[in-house]
Design a protein around this motif. Structure first.
Motif, short mmCIF file in Angstrom:
data_model
loop_
_atom_site.label_atom_id
_atom_site.label_comp_id
_atom_site.label_asym_id
_atom_site.label_seq_id
_atom_site.Cartn_x
_atom_site.Cartn_y
_atom_site.Cartn_z
N THR A 98 14.32 166.82 144.65
CA THR A 98 13.74 167.65 143.59
C THR A 98 14.75 167.90 142.48
O THR A 98 14.38 168.02 141.31
CB THR A 98 13.26 169.00 144.15
N ALA A 130 14.32 167.08 138.62
CA ALA A 130 14.57 168.01 137.50
C ALA A 130 15.54 167.41 136.51
O ALA A 130 15.40 167.60 135.28
CB ALA A 130 15.09 169.33 138.05
N ASP A 173 15.00 173.49 130.80
CA ASP A 173 13.69 173.88 130.27
C ASP A 173 13.29 173.03 129.07
O ASP A 173 12.61 173.50 128.16
CB ASP A 173 13.67 175.36 129.91
N VAL A 210 4.72 170.26 135.61
CA VAL A 210 5.34 169.81 136.85
C VAL A 210 4.81 170.67 137.99
O VAL A 210 4.73 171.89 137.88
CB VAL A 210 6.88 169.94 136.77
N VAL A 226 5.43 172.17 141.63
CA VAL A 226 6.49 172.50 142.58
C VAL A 226 5.83 173.03 143.84
O VAL A 226 5.05 173.99 143.80
CB VAL A 226 7.45 173.56 141.99
N SER A 286 11.99 177.40 145.49
CA SER A 286 10.87 176.78 144.78
C SER A 286 10.35 177.71 143.69
O SER A 286 10.03 177.27 142.57
CB SER A 286 9.76 176.41 145.76
N THR A 332 12.72 177.53 140.83
CA THR A 332 12.59 176.27 140.11
C THR A 332 11.48 176.34 139.09
O THR A 332 11.63 175.87 137.95
CB THR A 332 12.32 175.12 141.11
N VAL A 333 10.35 176.92 139.46
CA VAL A 333 9.22 177.07 138.54
C VAL A 333 9.65 177.86 137.31
O VAL A 333 9.30 177.52 136.16
CB VAL A 333 8.03 177.74 139.24
N LEU A 355 12.09 175.62 134.96
CA LEU A 355 11.51 174.48 134.24
C LEU A 355 10.66 174.97 133.07
O LEU A 355 10.18 176.11 133.06
CB LEU A 355 10.66 173.64 135.18
N GLY A 379 6.54 174.62 134.84
CA GLY A 379 6.40 174.46 136.28
C GLY A 379 5.20 175.21 136.82
O GLY A 379 4.85 176.30 136.34
N HIS A 380 4.55 174.64 137.84
CA HIS A 380 3.37 175.24 138.46
C HIS A 380 3.58 175.25 139.96
O HIS A 380 3.72 174.20 140.59
CB HIS A 380 2.11 174.46 138.09
#
Length: 536
Positions: free
Chosen positions: A223, A227, A454, A460, A462, A476, A479-480, A483, A486-487
């Motif tokens: 992952t 990214a 970003d 994306v 996640v 996780s 991470t959203v 980014l 991110g979803h």
């Protein structure tokens, strides 16, 4: 049982070496190299006991060692493809990185292919590769000894889970010696195995298969590679699924990242591991002994049984199949066993949660039996096939080359002990093998990617399991947030990544996203297909 203990301590010996200590990183340029020519052919016959490669195709991709010098030395990357089941409806190629860093795609794709949704396998070629320097069939490789036997003999001197001052002092010295040996033996090769270099290789592979934009699936460390690619090549991305995510700033560093902590402690892997062990005991107590061998019929009674077992093992190790098992060894084995909720072909060292419960119950019974002579279990070192002079499959130095080359971590030997004790306080022995050691690792990545994370681009997805023992759910979530678009797709389940712990609901959302770009609605939560302790 003894084999399981040795396998788990071998994993610990490798993983506990991880860490790094670069400071300010230069910007990472893209590559101007021409794409490699891929000549697909039957895959080499795998070693006995490996997953079948029938139906797969293999090739070799020659890429620059230094992407800034396309006419210089090269890596030969081993590439593997599972062709789309319906060529007439084929969308393109889905590239998959299994994690590591450094896990060999040519080995992992054949055993993991069943985890991909059926419609994805019908519409996409699924392609993976053995990353530069990391072994498998890719050359050249980072290798710190002449043979696997020699490396194994050195690593066998390490403590599986050090606790005392004497154990830590010995480990500090040995790990620094190991790191210095790796640096001396591999030279400039170590400067060109960064995640950013892998991202540049990925873009060359995209061009080689003829795709205008990349469709990507990354698990675990993969992952972070995803990214990195998303932000280095934002206009070349079609879709990306990040499953069991490592939040980027924990790996690469940033203004709010504590450089006195090592990468996996920042990620919270130790806490995720301990939370998963706690969930194992909790769920075991909700079922009877027919479904979870360690159950005492209630959560409270099962928790007391677990605490009593650890207390007994701390005082007097049990003897199981001739091996001595103390509380440290049991927790080390258990947390490794919890990566898969159910057994999978090709992943023999992971018995599933029901199998893990049988293991713990056997140790509990042995801890109450009359004392018998035993040989204390020693930390096992990774071996390879063949275990003879020449290139060998597993080397602790390969993962160190990536982590120590690009991720900010303390580099003093004493920092290793300080981190371990901090992590023990917050997560117990589940902290291991997430404590880092990079003393003596002086070669840094020549051209890493330090962010930003970003950069505007495609949405994306996640995916995060709520009880992941390696990349915790909180990573996780983070991470959203880091980014640009991110979803989060939440799986109420256990184990490391959804790909290896399937959820039909999650796979339906992943399929819709990869096929037609539909992201899961905000707040989407899915159940796991297999319960932790299914009916007998």
């Amino acid at each position: 049982m003894r084999r399981g203990l040795l396998l788990a301590t071998a994993m610990t010996a490798v993983s506990a070496m991880l860490g790094a200590s670069p400071a300010t990183m230069p910007e990472a340029p893209a590559t101007s190299s021409p794409p490699p020519a891929l000549q697909w052919a039957d895959c080499p016959v795998p070693p006995p006991g490996s997953a079948s490669v029938a139906g797969f195709r293999c090739a070799t991709a020659r890429v620059p060692m230094d992407h800034g010098k396309p006419d210089g030395d090269t890596f030969s990357l081993a590439v593997i493809k599972h062709p789309a089941g319906d060529p007439a409806q084929r969308i393109g190629t889905l590239f998959w990185n299994p994690g590591g860093p450094g896990d060999a795609g040519t080995q992992y794709l054949p055993v993991s292919i069943g985890g991909f949704p059926a419609e994805v396998l019908r519409r996409f070629d699924v392609v993976s590769w053995d990353p530069r320097g990391m072994g498998g069939r890719t050359t050249p490789v980072v290798q710190c000894f002449d043979s696997a036997d020699a490396e194994g003999a050195f690593l066998s001197r390490l403590q599986a889970v050090p606790v005392s001052d004497a154990e830590f002092t010995q480990d500090e010295t040995l790990r620094a010696q190991f790191n210095a040996r790796c640096v001396q033996r591999n030279g400039d090769l170590l400067a060109h195995v960064s995640t950013a270099d892998d991202a540049r290789d990925l873009d060359l592979l995209r061009q080689a298969v003829g795709d205008e934009r990349t469709s990507y699936y990354g698990t675990s460390y993969g992952t972070f590679l995803g990214a990195t690619y998303l932000n280095m090549f934002p206009d070349k991305v079609r879709a990306a699924v990040l499953d069991g995510a490592v939040f980027p700033s924990a790996w690469a560093g940033g203004p709010d990242v504590d450089p006195s902590q090592s990468t996996f402690i920042r990620i919270g892997s130790d806490i995720g591991s301990q939370n998963t062990v706690d969930e194992f005991v909790q769920q075991c107590g909700t079922v009877d002994g027919a479904r979870c061998a360690f159950s005492e019929g209630s959560v409270g009674a099962t928790r007391r049984k677990w605490a009593d077992l650890l207390a007994r093992l701390h005082t007097a190790p049990a003897v199981v199949e001739g091996a001595e098992v103390d509380d440290r060894a049991l927790v080390s084995v258990l947390k490794s066993a919890l990566y898969l909720v159910a057994p999978l072909p090709g992943f023999d060292r992971f018995p599933g949660w029901a199998g893990a419960a049988q293991l713990v119950e056997a140790v509990d019974a042995a801890s109450k039996a009359p004392a018998t002579p035993a040989t204390p279990a020693q930390p096992s070192a990774p071996t390879a096939e063949p275990a003879s002079p020449g290139t060998y499959v597993t080397s602790a130095g390969r993962r160190l080359a990536v982590v120590c080359g690009e991720s900010p971590n303390p580099s003093e030997p004493s920092a290793y002990t300080a981190q371990a004790r901090l992590s023990y306080r917050r997560a117990g022995y589940s902290a291991w093998p997430f404590v880092a050691s990079c003393a003596g690792w002086t070669t840094k990545a020549a051209s890493p990617y330090p962010g930003p994370w970003d950069t505007p681009g495609v949405p994306v997805v996640v995916v995060g399991n709520t009880f992941d023992p390696a990349t915790p759910y909180a990573s996780s979530e983070r991470t959203v947030r880091e980014l640009a678009d991110g979803h989060l797709l939440t799986v109420q389940g256990v184990g490391h990544t959804e790909l290896l712990n399937p959820s039909r609901c999650a796979q339906d959302h992943i399929t819709s996203y990869l096929v037609d770009g539909t992201v899961p609605p905000e707040g989407t939560t899915c159940a796991q297909d297999s319960p932790a302790f299914p009916p007998s």
